[in-house]
Design a protein around this motif. Structure first.
Motif, PDB file in Angstrom:
ATOM      1  N   ALA A  69      35.269  17.994  60.052  1.00  0.00           N
ATOM      2  CA  ALA A  69      35.369  18.835  59.227  1.00  0.00           C
ATOM      3  C   ALA A  69      34.631  18.766  58.321  1.00  0.00           C
ATOM      4  N   SER A  70      33.482  18.268  58.639  1.00  0.00           N
ATOM      5  CA  SER A  70      32.746  18.618  57.461  1.00  0.00           C
ATOM      6  C   SER A  70      31.523  19.636  57.009  1.00  0.00           C
ATOM      7  N   VAL A  71      32.050  20.845  58.157  1.00  0.00           N
ATOM      8  CA  VAL A  71      31.676  21.977  57.935  1.00  0.00           C
ATOM      9  C   VAL A  71      32.775  22.958  56.580  1.00  0.00           C
ATOM     10  N   ASN A  72      31.505  22.838  55.372  1.00  0.00           N
ATOM     11  CA  ASN A  72      32.543  23.202  53.896  1.00  0.00           C
ATOM     12  C   ASN A  72      32.031  24.567  53.497  1.00  0.00           C
ATOM     13  N   ASP A  73      32.634  25.415  52.731  1.00  0.00           N
ATOM     14  CA  ASP A  73      32.855  26.503  52.211  1.00  0.00           C
ATOM     15  C   ASP A  73      32.238  27.133  53.042  1.00  0.00           C
ATOM     16  N   GLU A  74      31.862  28.362  52.870  1.00  0.00           N
ATOM     17  CA  GLU A  74      31.354  29.870  53.398  1.00  0.00           C
ATOM     18  C   GLU A  74      31.308  29.913  55.200  1.00  0.00           C
ATOM     19  N   TYR A  75      30.431  28.018  55.763  1.00  0.00           N
ATOM     20  CA  TYR A  75      30.171  27.949  56.658  1.00  0.00           C
ATOM     21  C   TYR A  75      30.903  28.151  57.208  1.00  0.00           C
ATOM     22  N   ASN A  76      29.608  28.399  58.983  1.00  0.00           N
ATOM     23  CA  ASN A  76      30.993  28.193  60.157  1.00  0.00           C
ATOM     24  C   ASN A  76      30.325  26.897  61.046  1.00  0.00           C
ATOM     25  N   ALA A  77      30.977  26.990  62.214  1.00  0.00           N
ATOM     26  CA  ALA A  77      30.560  26.138  63.482  1.00  0.00           C
ATOM     27  C   ALA A  77      31.654  25.989  64.732  1.00  0.00           C
ATOM     28  N   VAL A  78      30.910  26.251  65.803  1.00  0.00           N
ATOM     29  CA  VAL A  78      31.119  26.150  67.044  1.00  0.00           C
ATOM     30  C   VAL A  78      31.070  24.491  68.163  1.00  0.00           C
ATOM     31  N   TYR A  79      31.870  24.658  68.308  1.00  0.00           N
ATOM     32  CA  TYR A  79      32.149  22.908  68.496  1.00  0.00           C
ATOM     33  C   TYR A  79      32.317  23.041  70.585  1.00  0.00           C
ATOM     34  N   VAL A  80      31.289  23.080  71.213  1.00  0.00           N
ATOM     35  CA  VAL A  80      31.662  22.881  72.383  1.00  0.00           C
ATOM     36  C   VAL A  80      31.826  21.758  73.070  1.00  0.00           C
ATOM     37  N   TYR A  81      32.830  21.723  74.122  1.00  0.00           N
ATOM     38  CA  TYR A  81      32.974  20.194  75.316  1.00  0.00           C
ATOM     39  C   TYR A  81      32.660  21.603  76.790  1.00  0.00           C
ATOM     40  N   GLY A  82      31.665  20.473  77.566  1.00  0.00           N
ATOM     41  CA  GLY A  82      30.588  20.573  78.360  1.00  0.00           C
ATOM     42  C   GLY A  82      30.806  19.990  79.580  1.00  0.00           C
ATOM     43  N   GLU A  83      31.436  19.717  80.722  1.00  0.00           N
ATOM     44  CA  GLU A  83      31.599  19.003  81.716  1.00  0.00           C
ATOM     45  C   GLU A  83      30.721  17.800  82.023  1.00  0.00           C
ATOM     46  N   ALA A  84      29.139  18.917  81.942  1.00  0.00           N
ATOM     47  CA  ALA A  84      27.818  17.933  82.187  1.00  0.00           C
ATOM     48  C   ALA A  84      27.129  17.527  80.574  1.00  0.00           C
ATOM     49  N   VAL A  85      27.156  18.614  79.768  1.00  0.00           N
ATOM     50  CA  VAL A  85      26.226  18.533  78.656  1.00  0.00           C
ATOM     51  C   VAL A  85      27.629  17.346  77.423  1.00  0.00           C
ATOM     52  N   GLY A  86      28.451  17.157  77.610  1.00  0.00           N
ATOM     53  CA  GLY A  86      29.436  16.809  76.460  1.00  0.00           C
ATOM     54  C   GLY A  86      30.095  17.737  75.660  1.00  0.00           C
ATOM     55  N   GLU A  87      30.184  17.267  74.197  1.00  0.00           N
ATOM     56  CA  GLU A  87      30.242  17.984  73.260  1.00  0.00           C
ATOM     57  C   GLU A  87      28.609  18.373  72.399  1.00  0.00           C
ATOM     58  N   THR A  88      29.078  19.206  71.804  1.00  0.00           N
ATOM     59  CA  THR A  88      27.288  19.556  71.475  1.00  0.00           C
ATOM     60  C   THR A  88      28.193  20.746  70.563  1.00  0.00           C
ATOM     61  N   MET A  89      27.727  20.634  68.772  1.00  0.00           N
ATOM     62  CA  MET A  89      28.267  21.719  67.348  1.00  0.00           C
ATOM     63  C   MET A  89      26.847  22.910  67.147  1.00  0.00           C
ATOM     64  N   PHE A  90      27.549  23.865  66.885  1.00  0.00           N
ATOM     65  CA  PHE A  90      26.790  24.974  66.422  1.00  0.00           C
ATOM     66  C   PHE A  90      26.549  25.370  65.473  1.00  0.00           C
ATOM     67  N   TYR A  91      25.827  25.307  64.669  1.00  0.00           N
ATOM     68  CA  TYR A  91      26.281  25.327  62.985  1.00  0.00           C
ATOM     69  C   TYR A  91      25.294  25.627  61.582  1.00  0.00           C
ATOM     70  N   GLY A  92      26.130  26.965  60.506  1.00  0.00           N
ATOM     71  CA  GLY A  92      25.409  27.488  60.200  1.00  0.00           C
ATOM     72  C   GLY A  92      25.555  28.627  59.362  1.00  0.00           C
ATOM     73  N   PRO A  93      25.444  29.715  58.362  1.00  0.00           N
ATOM     74  CA  PRO A  93      26.689  30.833  57.888  1.00  0.00           C
ATOM     75  C   PRO A  93      26.547  31.441  59.382  1.00  0.00           C
ATOM     76  N   GLY A  94      27.852  32.042  59.034  1.00  0.00           N
ATOM     77  CA  GLY A  94      28.449  32.702  59.503  1.00  0.00           C
ATOM     78  C   GLY A  94      28.652  34.018  59.482  1.00  0.00           C
ATOM     79  N   ALA A  95      27.847  34.606  58.204  1.00  0.00           N
ATOM     80  CA  ALA A  95      28.425  36.125  57.289  1.00  0.00           C
ATOM     81  C   ALA A  95      26.599  35.956  56.954  1.00  0.00           C
ATOM     82  N   GLY A  96      27.008  37.354  56.000  1.00  0.00           N
ATOM     83  CA  GLY A  96      25.449  37.838  54.652  1.00  0.00           C
ATOM     84  C   GLY A  96      24.472  38.448  55.448  1.00  0.00           C
TER      85      GLY A  96
END
Length: 430
Positions: free
Chosen positions: A276-303
């Motif tokens: 919800a806090s990923v704003n403007d032109e930024y991208n993020a992918v939230y990943v659910y894994g059985e072992a790792v739990g929850e992780t998020m990858f965030y950054g510029p999605g273009a340019g």
């Protein structure tokens, strides 16, 4: 190992210029990582005379694709020209010539990825495409390598910068959709024809790639349920805020008991959720894994440079494989047969906003309809509409299945107390 690796580019637009810039300006770092000189050998362009944002020796430019694809001096072909049919033709020809390929082409990989990857395996060539999803965020490599020992159960992503920019401005500044879209076009965040972005098609192509890699299942664009942001209005956003949510265009890929769901749609997220806090032109992918739990990858999605960074990172991976003699060995084709969740297997909470007659018993009829389909209500706002005898009703349900919710939605329109079902959205991230 060769003393130098020669790169041929198909295209010298924004991303292609960024790739050339990075190869030339990061030469010392590249040599340290791969153990040899990396040079640009040939570049396919439409117009040799065109001024570009990067200086390239005119002798390296060509309008003949054969000078890249069939050039015995070129070891790696980087496709950044875009489009589908011609790009596919050039990549297949390059692979058949035993060249390794890096592409940033999400449309091509979403539609023809399996065919191209199969050709890469058959020709013992690498085909990498990290830049096709979320620009400079290394999400694909993370799925294939960093999280390879885990079992991914769900991916939720904001993977289109244009729509995220528009929704951010609508949310923060209370500006209508049409005004923000024009601003995004003026700033270069949105195309003159924004259809692919605002109707969710761009994000859908990316979720096909994420779903294929995340669940090792061959899926296509027809398997994605798509809804864009054009119907999101200021009232939807305002009510979402009151209820503690933020609206984002969310790409969802989930797996359960061997069946998967793929969708792109405006979705309510709890305002405290990281996405919800990923704003403007930024991208993020939230990943659910059985072992790792929850992780998020965030950054510029273009340019230019973020995307070029992903392309050059793939180039580094190719050259390292060349040194090890393992090109073509890292390509992983989907293992599982395509199996999609049925509507009654897709579970979520839902937001629904409707206008009803402001009369005794109206809400009772509506609540009984939800109850008859086994859906309970979690949150509710009811406000009178001035001077027209109607009330506005906003509901957040408890978790239910998609089929039950669709049945309720269709029957709400038939209730005599319902004037209009204005909007409905999925609710995720609890």
């Amino acid at each position: 190992m060769k003393e130098s690796v020669s790169v041929g580019l198909l295209g010298l637009g924004t991303v292609g210029s960024g790739v050339v810039h990075m190869i030339e300006s990061h030469q010392e770092e590249l040599q340290q990582r791969v153990g040899c000189v990396v040079k640009v050998g040939k570049v396919l362009v439409r117009d040799i005379e065109k001024n570009r944002g990067v200086d390239v020796n005119e002798e390296l430019l060509t309008q003949d694709p054969d000078e890249v694809i069939n050039n015995p001096e070129v070891d790696v072909v980087i496709e950044v020209m875009g489009g589908i049919d011609q790009a596919k033709e050039y990549i297949l020809a390059s692979l058949k010539n035993k060249k390794h390929v890096v592409t940033a082409n999400k449309d091509l990989m979403a539609l023809h990825g399996r065919e191209l990857l199969t050709a890469a395996v058959e020709n013992e060539s690498d085909l990498f495409y990290e830049a096709s999803v979320a620009g400079g965020i290394p999400i694909l490599r993370s799925l294939v390598e960093g999280l390879s020992s885990d079992r991914i159960t769900k991916l939720m992503g904001i993977v289109n910068g244009t729509t995220n920019y528009i929704l951010t401005k609508m949310t923060k500044n209370n500006v209508p959709y049409e005004s923000v879209l024009k601003e995004a076009q003026d700033l270069g965040f949105a195309e003159a024809d924004p259809t692919a972005d605002v109707e969710g098609l761009d994000a859908a192509r990316k979720v096909v790639i994420l779903g294929t890699l995340g669940f090792s299942m061959k899926v296509g664009l027809d398997d994605v349920k798509i809804k864009g942001i054009t119907e999101v209005d200021a009232e939807d956003i305002s009510y979402s805020k009151k209820l503690g949510y933020t609206i984002k265009l969310l790409s969802i890929a989930s797996s359960e008991n061997g069946s998967i769901e793929l969708s792109v749609q405006p979705t309510l997220l709890p305002s405290r959720h990281p996405l919800a806090s990923v704003n403007d032109e930024y991208n993020a992918v939230y990943v659910y894994g059985e072992a790792v739990g929850e992780t998020m990858f965030y950054g510029p999605g273009a340019g230019q440079l973020p995307t070029a960074t992903a392309v050059v990172s793939d180039l580094v991976a190719v050259i390292k494989n060349m040194r090890l003699g393992v090109n073509g060995k890292s390509v992983i084709l989907p293992q599982h047969e395509r199996k999609l969740k049925k509507d009654d297997e897709i579970k979520s909470k839902y937001f629904i906003r409707l206008f009803v007659k402001d009369e005794a018993g109206a809400f009772s009829k509506i609540s009984h309809l939800f109850k008859d389909h086994g859906i309970s209500l979690e949150k509710l706002i009811q406000e009178p509409v001035i001077n027209n005898g109607t009330a506005e009703l906003v509901i957040i349900t408890h978790e239910t299945n998609h089929q039950a919710f669709e049945d309720v939605h269709s029957q709400l329109n038939d209730l005599d107390v319902v004037v209009e079902v204005k909007s409905r959205y999925r609710v995720e991230g609890m």
